[in-house]
Write a protein that holds these residues in place. Structure first.
Motif, short mmCIF file in Angstrom:
data_model
loop_
_atom_site.label_atom_id
_atom_site.label_comp_id
_atom_site.label_asym_id
_atom_site.label_seq_id
_atom_site.Cartn_x
_atom_site.Cartn_y
_atom_site.Cartn_z
N TYR A 112 -13.24 9.03 7.93
CA TYR A 112 -12.70 10.19 7.22
C TYR A 112 -13.56 11.43 7.47
O TYR A 112 -13.04 12.54 7.57
CB TYR A 112 -12.60 9.91 5.73
CG TYR A 112 -11.61 8.82 5.42
CD1 TYR A 112 -10.25 9.06 5.47
CD2 TYR A 112 -12.03 7.55 5.06
CE1 TYR A 112 -9.33 8.07 5.18
CE2 TYR A 112 -11.13 6.55 4.77
CZ TYR A 112 -9.78 6.81 4.84
OH TYR A 112 -8.88 5.82 4.56
N LEU A 121 -10.16 13.63 2.18
CA LEU A 121 -9.35 12.66 2.91
C LEU A 121 -9.73 11.22 2.56
O LEU A 121 -8.86 10.35 2.45
CB LEU A 121 -9.49 12.88 4.42
CG LEU A 121 -8.87 14.16 4.97
CD1 LEU A 121 -9.27 14.36 6.43
CD2 LEU A 121 -7.37 14.11 4.83
N PHE A 134 -4.59 5.75 -1.68
CA PHE A 134 -3.38 5.23 -1.04
C PHE A 134 -3.51 3.73 -0.76
O PHE A 134 -2.58 2.96 -1.03
CB PHE A 134 -3.10 5.99 0.25
CG PHE A 134 -1.92 5.47 1.01
CD1 PHE A 134 -0.63 5.69 0.54
CD2 PHE A 134 -2.09 4.75 2.18
CE1 PHE A 134 0.46 5.21 1.23
CE2 PHE A 134 -1.01 4.26 2.87
CZ PHE A 134 0.28 4.48 2.40
N LEU A 135 -4.66 3.30 -0.23
CA LEU A 135 -4.86 1.88 0.06
C LEU A 135 -4.85 1.04 -1.21
O LEU A 135 -4.36 -0.09 -1.21
CB LEU A 135 -6.17 1.68 0.83
CG LEU A 135 -6.18 2.17 2.26
CD1 LEU A 135 -7.58 2.07 2.84
CD2 LEU A 135 -5.19 1.40 3.11
N GLY A 138 -7.17 8.68 1.02
CA GLY A 138 -6.96 7.43 1.75
C GLY A 138 -7.29 6.21 0.92
O GLY A 138 -6.56 5.21 0.94
#
Length: 66
Positions: free
Chosen positions: A53, A28, A35-36, A32
Motif C-alpha cells: 500500500y 489505501l 475491504f478484506l 484495503g
C-alpha cells in the motif's frame, strides 16, 4: 521493513511528495484492510501487508500531474 520503505520513498521522491505518498499509502491500507475484513478474507487479528500500500501510494502521487 516499512520504515526502510518510507525512507526509500523519501530518497527517491522530492521532499514535497513524501508526506502525500505516505498518507495516501496509509489511507489505501486502511481501506484495503477494511475491504478484506468486510468480504471475510481476513479477520481483525490477521496480518495485512503494509508495504504494498505504501508503494501504491507513492506510485499514485508520483504519477499525478503536479
Amino acid at each position: 521493513g516499512d520504515i526502510l520503505l518510507a525512507f526509500l520513498i523519501g530518497s527517491m521522491a522530492r521532499i514535497e511528495f513524501v508526506m502525500p505518498a505516505i498518507l495516501l499509502g496509509m489511507l489505501l491500507a486502511a481501506l484495503g484492510g477494511l475491504f478484506l475484513i468486510a468480504i471475510g478474507k481476513r479477520t481483525r487479528y490477521d496480518y495485512i501487508p503494509y508495504g504494498a500500500y505504501l508503494c501504491l501510494g507513492a506510485i499514485i502521487v508520483l504519477l499525478l500531474p503536479s
